[in-house]
Design a protein around this motif. Structure first.
Motif, PDB file in Angstrom:
ATOM      1  N   ARG A  52     -40.954   7.157   7.649  1.00 40.31           N
ATOM      2  CA  ARG A  52     -41.546   7.083   8.984  1.00 40.31           C
ATOM      3  C   ARG A  52     -42.870   6.345   8.972  1.00 40.31           C
ATOM      4  NH1 ARG A  52     -40.365  13.235  10.047  1.00 40.31           N
ATOM      5  NH2 ARG A  52     -38.120  13.088  10.372  1.00 40.31           N
ATOM      6  N   GLN A  53     -43.537   6.335   7.830  1.00 37.25           N
ATOM      7  CA  GLN A  53     -44.804   5.605   7.757  1.00 37.25           C
ATOM      8  C   GLN A  53     -44.630   4.116   7.957  1.00 37.25           C
ATOM      9  OE1 GLN A  53     -47.527   6.460   4.539  1.00 37.25           O
ATOM     10  NE2 GLN A  53     -46.418   8.349   4.206  1.00 37.25           N
ATOM     11  N   LYS A  54     -43.425   3.635   7.675  1.00 43.82           N
ATOM     12  CA  LYS A  54     -43.178   2.213   7.876  1.00 43.82           C
ATOM     13  C   LYS A  54     -42.987   1.883   9.349  1.00 43.82           C
ATOM     14  CE  LYS A  54     -40.601   1.791   3.574  1.00 43.82           C
ATOM     15  NZ  LYS A  54     -39.255   1.561   3.032  1.00 43.82           N
ATOM     16  N   MET A  55     -42.863   2.934  10.164  1.00 44.67           N
ATOM     17  CA  MET A  55     -42.510   2.697  11.562  1.00 44.67           C
ATOM     18  C   MET A  55     -43.580   3.216  12.501  1.00 44.67           C
ATOM     19  SD  MET A  55     -38.471   3.578  11.574  1.00 44.67           S
ATOM     20  CE  MET A  55     -38.295   4.765  10.268  1.00 44.67           C
ATOM     21  N   GLY A  56     -43.794   2.469  13.572  1.00 45.94           N
ATOM     22  CA  GLY A  56     -44.664   2.950  14.626  1.00 45.94           C
ATOM     23  C   GLY A  56     -43.812   3.146  15.856  1.00 45.94           C
ATOM     24  N   MET A  57     -43.962   4.295  16.489  1.00 48.38           N
ATOM     25  CA  MET A  57     -43.123   4.584  17.656  1.00 48.38           C
ATOM     26  C   MET A  57     -43.997   4.717  18.889  1.00 48.38           C
ATOM     27  SD  MET A  57     -40.054   5.695  18.893  1.00 48.38           S
ATOM     28  CE  MET A  57     -39.439   6.673  20.264  1.00 48.38           C
ATOM     29  N   VAL A  58     -43.580   4.040  19.957  1.00 50.00           N
ATOM     30  CA  VAL A  58     -44.257   4.209  21.239  1.00 50.00           C
ATOM     31  C   VAL A  58     -43.304   4.992  22.134  1.00 50.00           C
ATOM     32  CG1 VAL A  58     -45.319   3.058  23.190  1.00 50.00           C
ATOM     33  CG2 VAL A  58     -45.470   2.038  20.913  1.00 50.00           C
ATOM     34  N   ALA A  66     -56.502   8.105  15.385  1.00 52.39           N
ATOM     35  CA  ALA A  66     -56.863   8.394  13.995  1.00 52.39           C
ATOM     36  C   ALA A  66     -55.835   9.304  13.333  1.00 52.39           C
ATOM     37  CB  ALA A  66     -58.246   9.060  13.949  1.00 52.39           C
ATOM     38  N   TYR A  67     -55.022   9.971  14.144  1.00 50.60           N
ATOM     39  CA  TYR A  67     -54.118  10.989  13.600  1.00 50.60           C
ATOM     40  C   TYR A  67     -53.233  10.483  12.458  1.00 50.60           C
ATOM     41  CZ  TYR A  67     -51.457  15.252  13.389  1.00 50.60           C
ATOM     42  OH  TYR A  67     -50.890  16.412  12.937  1.00 50.60           O
ATOM     43  N   PRO A  68     -52.473   9.405  12.680  1.00 52.37           N
ATOM     44  CA  PRO A  68     -51.617   8.935  11.585  1.00 52.37           C
ATOM     45  C   PRO A  68     -52.432   8.478  10.371  1.00 52.37           C
ATOM     46  CG  PRO A  68     -51.571   7.388  13.419  1.00 52.37           C
ATOM     47  CD  PRO A  68     -52.269   8.622  13.901  1.00 52.37           C
ATOM     48  N   ASP A  89     -65.559   6.208   8.153  1.00 54.34           N
ATOM     49  CA  ASP A  89     -66.001   4.904   8.662  1.00 54.34           C
ATOM     50  C   ASP A  89     -64.830   3.948   8.795  1.00 54.34           C
ATOM     51  OD1 ASP A  89     -68.537   5.783   8.811  1.00 54.34           O
ATOM     52  OD2 ASP A  89     -69.186   4.927   6.879  1.00 54.34           O
ATOM     53  N   GLU A  90     -63.974   3.956   7.758  1.00 53.73           N
ATOM     54  CA  GLU A  90     -62.826   3.059   7.808  1.00 53.73           C
ATOM     55  C   GLU A  90     -61.890   3.441   8.955  1.00 53.73           C
ATOM     56  OE1 GLU A  90     -62.195   1.919   3.121  1.00 53.73           O
ATOM     57  OE2 GLU A  90     -61.862   3.989   3.757  1.00 53.73           O
ATOM     58  N   ILE A  91     -61.734   4.754   9.160  1.00 49.69           N
ATOM     59  CA  ILE A  91     -60.872   5.200  10.249  1.00 49.69           C
ATOM     60  C   ILE A  91     -61.428   4.724  11.581  1.00 49.69           C
ATOM     61  CG2 ILE A  91     -60.132   7.243  11.539  1.00 49.69           C
ATOM     62  CD1 ILE A  91     -59.629   8.633   8.909  1.00 49.69           C
ATOM     63  N   GLU A  92     -62.738   4.904  11.757  1.00 49.28           N
ATOM     64  CA  GLU A  92     -63.321   4.482  13.030  1.00 49.28           C
ATOM     65  C   GLU A  92     -63.150   2.970  13.229  1.00 49.28           C
ATOM     66  OE1 GLU A  92     -67.158   5.905  14.154  1.00 49.28           O
ATOM     67  OE2 GLU A  92     -67.310   4.400  15.741  1.00 49.28           O
ATOM     68  N   ALA A  93     -63.373   2.216  12.160  1.00 49.78           N
ATOM     69  CA  ALA A  93     -63.220   0.762  12.270  1.00 49.78           C
ATOM     70  C   ALA A  93     -61.785   0.419  12.663  1.00 49.78           C
ATOM     71  CB  ALA A  93     -63.577   0.102  10.939  1.00 49.78           C
ATOM     72  N   ARG A  94     -60.830   1.102  12.039  1.00 50.43           N
ATOM     73  CA  ARG A  94     -59.425   0.828  12.333  1.00 50.43           C
ATOM     74  C   ARG A  94     -59.088   1.195  13.787  1.00 50.43           C
ATOM     75  NH1 ARG A  94     -54.467   1.042   9.337  1.00 50.43           N
ATOM     76  NH2 ARG A  94     -55.599   0.652   7.418  1.00 50.43           N
ATOM     77  N   ALA A 111     -51.312   2.021  14.337  1.00 45.33           N
ATOM     78  CA  ALA A 111     -52.523   2.335  13.579  1.00 45.33           C
ATOM     79  C   ALA A 111     -52.326   2.177  12.073  1.00 45.33           C
ATOM     80  CB  ALA A 111     -52.983   3.757  13.894  1.00 45.33           C
ATOM     81  N   ASN A 112     -51.146   2.535  11.619  1.00 51.39           N
ATOM     82  CA  ASN A 112     -50.833   2.489  10.189  1.00 51.39           C
ATOM     83  C   ASN A 112     -50.429   1.114   9.698  1.00 51.39           C
ATOM     84  OD1 ASN A 112     -51.060   4.675   8.624  1.00 51.39           O
ATOM     85  ND2 ASN A 112     -49.202   5.660   9.358  1.00 51.39           N
TER      86      ASN A 112
END
Ligand SMILES: Nc1ncnc2c1ncn2[C@@H]1O[C@H](COP(=O)(O)OP(=O)(O)O)[C@@H](O)[C@H]1O
Ligand SMILES: [Mg+2]
Lengths: 309, 295
Positions: A144-150, A167-169, A179-184, A222-223
């Motif tokens: 599932r990490q390879k996939m993003g679902m809307v 930020a959840y995923p 910091d990296e999460i916020e930037a992302r 996000a991922n």
């Protein structure tokens, strides 16, 4: 929003706008929000409504060399009654498959099969040539990490802020620091044309439908997944927001070369973004081919289906 | 069947059962009856699997501590007013009623014993349980139900979280901790309410009232030297009630189907099922405990 780090672009915009009055010295130059700029661009695009050249939008996929990223192989599934029977299709890397069909035909079910939220009664589902049907929970998570679902209604966690949602995923799947999460999160929000500073701390209930959808897209990507799945990304939205979202999906497939499956009712945007269209009816895929093949087809059902939009 | 799978209660590693009878084949009456019975057994089984998983997840990482604290607040702290209020008035009415009865035997000085025994053994746990079932059980079902119908549960799964770990475990743990705590508070509120009535209307001095209360607590002896057996009874019950309420709420919430209307159905079902189950289980616990402590 008021502070303008790249003042140049802003002042150019300003010079071109004849109706604007003189700018008082020392007042920070305001530029229309990103949101408005994108909307204006789309309004322009809609106004000219030039025909889409074949193969213009989807990244060109070399059918011979590209690998299968998604494959459904003779999949059947029944809930209380059969929903899908013997459904097969594949998506090559970089392709966008649009799944169209009337409501209740099992379009969302197909996406849930791809995510292994559902398991087929018969047949197999492959992601990246890996069979996912029999995976246990931790392995399914990896896939599932390879996939993003809307999700159709965006399915944002309504007890969390927009920031926490996106930020959840990252928190669940990665070891990025704060910091990296916020930037992302900022990066993804800008990608979907939302102003990070304005929306990050808002709750999903504070947002409009279109904004929620866009946050949903930002969370899905996000991922940096290589596959994006969209469940009716434009349903229930006004034409302008519909165009914004369509634009966004096309931008994603172009700039990031993700493989996508889009479930939609909206045949117009389907034609704009599809590499191939799958039409679902009577539990089966009754058509699978390029938009050109679809418009060239004289199959009665397809003609009715196209006429219906 | 895939249906059950989506509800998320099946062990993830099991392949889908292929021998289920598809209802569209219109089975004969007996088969249909069988099917119904099977489904009932199955949903009971699902309920226990859910409980097992929820508890199991408490002992492995990741553990959602923030969610646990938030649930302890919303299940425990926010139930405090209604529990205080119901306990207080129940204690008062208990004192009032028993004063009438005891007067005929000239034994009104035993009011404290009566109120304490009824509150600690029976009314405290059951009242707190029923109040929490109404307030918290329904809340859990509504919250998880709306998360289900808006696909937030699917989203959790997709984004890498087991919804049971994230949603059910904190709620069950919070209920296991908070329902006993609320019960103790309820007991105190009741006994305190009783003391007000017995001094104001019955004319029993407060000191005498409290002395009889403590006599009662000591009367049945102690376990491990310091813990009165009455307390054991009074705390095993709410512990079990906490499990029942939270699991029933989570179970119906997660299984919600049919949009917003379905959320309403899940909520109602939770309150009814949890309340009935609570009273039935209360009877059996009492019987078992009486047998154990009598011997
Ligand atoms: N979890 C479920 N349990 C039972 N039936 C379901 C479930 N999910 C979907 N269905 C049924 O499957 C059919 C297809 O659903 P869905 O894939 O959501 O259709 P679509 O997205 O094409 O509108 C519908 O008739 C729906 O009622
Ligand atoms: Mg759907």
């Amino acid at each position: 929003m008021t502070d303008n780090p790249e003042g140049r672009r802003g002042s150019d915009d300003r010079r071109q706008a004849p109706t604007d009055g003189p700018v008082a010295p020392n007042t920070p130059i305001r530029r229309p929000s990103d949101d408005l700029r994108v909307r204006a661009a789309i309004r322009n695009e809609l106004a000219t409504d030039r025909p889409i050249e074949p193969g213009e939008l989807p990244a060109l996929v070399n059918e011979r060399t590209a690998e299968n990223v998604i494959a459904l192989d003779h999949v059947s599934l029944a809930f209380d009654e059969p929903i899908l029977s013997d459904v097969s299709f594949t998506a090559l890397a970089g392709e966008t498959i649009v799944v169209a069909g009337e409501s209740g035909t099992g379009k969302s079910t197909i996406l849930k099969l791809l995510l292994r939220l559902l398991v087929p009664d018969k047949g197999t589902v492959f992601i990246d040539d890996e069979e996912i049907t029999e995976l246990n929970f931790p392995d399914a998570l990896k896939v599932r990490q390879k996939m993003g679902m809307v999700f159709q209604g965006a399915a944002l966690f309504d007890s969390m802020t927009v920031f926490e949602n996106i930020a959840y995923p990252l928190r669940e799947h990665t070891t990025l620091d704060e910091d990296e999460i916020e930037a992302r999160v900022r990066e993804k929000l800008s990608f979907v044309d939302l102003d990070p500073d304005r929306v990050m701390e808002q709750l999903p209930s504070d947002l409009s439908g279109g904004m929620r959808k866009r946050v949903g897209v930002a969370r899905g990507m996000a991922n940096n997944p290589k596959i994006m799945l969209y469940d009716e990304p434009t349903s229930g939205l006004d034409p302008l927001t519909t165009a914004t979202i369509t634009h966004l999906i096309i931008k994603l497939q172009r700039e990031l070369a993700v493989t996508s499956v889009v479930v939609t009712h909206d045949i117009r945007s389907a034609f704009r973004m599809a590499s191939k269209i799958a039409v679902l009816a009577e539990k089966r895929i009754v058509f699978f081919g390029t938009p050109e093949e679809m418009s060239a087809s004289d199959d009665k059902y397809l003609r009715d289906f196209l006429g219906g939009f | 069947m895939a249906y059950i799978w989506l509800r998320g209660h099946r062990p993830e590693c099991q392949p889908p059962a292929s021998n289920a009878i598809a209802s569209h084949q219109r089975p004969h009456l007996i088969e249909r009856f069988n099917e119904g019975a099977k489904r009932r057994v199955h949903s009971l089984q699902e309920f226990f699997v859910l409980g097992g998983k929820a508890i199991g997840f408490a002992f492995s990482r990741p553990f959602y501590r923030a969610d646990l604290i938030q649930q302890m607040d919303s299940i425990g702290v926010q139930s405090l007013p209604i529990v205080l209020l119901t306990g207080f008035f129940t204690g008062m009415v208990l004192a009032l009623q028993s004063s009438v009865q005891l007067k005929t035997f000239g034994a009104t000085m035993y009011i404290g014993r009566l109120v304490a025994a009824s509150m600690i053994r029976e009314l405290g746990p059951v009242l707190a349980g029923l109040m929490v079932a109404g307030r918290v059980g329904s809340g859990i079902a509504a919250q998880l139900g709306s998360m289900r119908v808006t696909e937030q549960i699917d989203a959790l799964n997709t984004l890498g979280t087991d919804p049971i770990r994230k949603l059910v475990t904190p709620r069950v743990l919070a209920a296991l901790i908070m329902v006993p705590a609320l019960t103790v508070i309820n007991d105190f509120a009741g006994i305190f309410g009783g003391s007000i009535i017995s001094s104001a209307y019955v004319g029993i001095p407060t000191s005498l009232y409290w002395r009889t209360v403590f006599e009662q607590i000591a009367a049945d002896g102690f376990i491990f030297r310091y813990i009165p057996t009455d307390f054991i009874q009074g705390l095993i019950k709410p512990f079990v009630f906490g499990a029942i309420i939270s699991l029933v709420g989570c179970n119906f919430g997660l299984k919600t189907t049919g949009g917003t209307e379905g959320v309403g159905v899940a909520t109602t079902r939770t309150v009814v099922t949890a309340s009935i189950l609570l009273l039935v289980v209360d009877y059996f616990i009492t019987q078992i405990l009486l047998a154990v402590f009598a011997s």
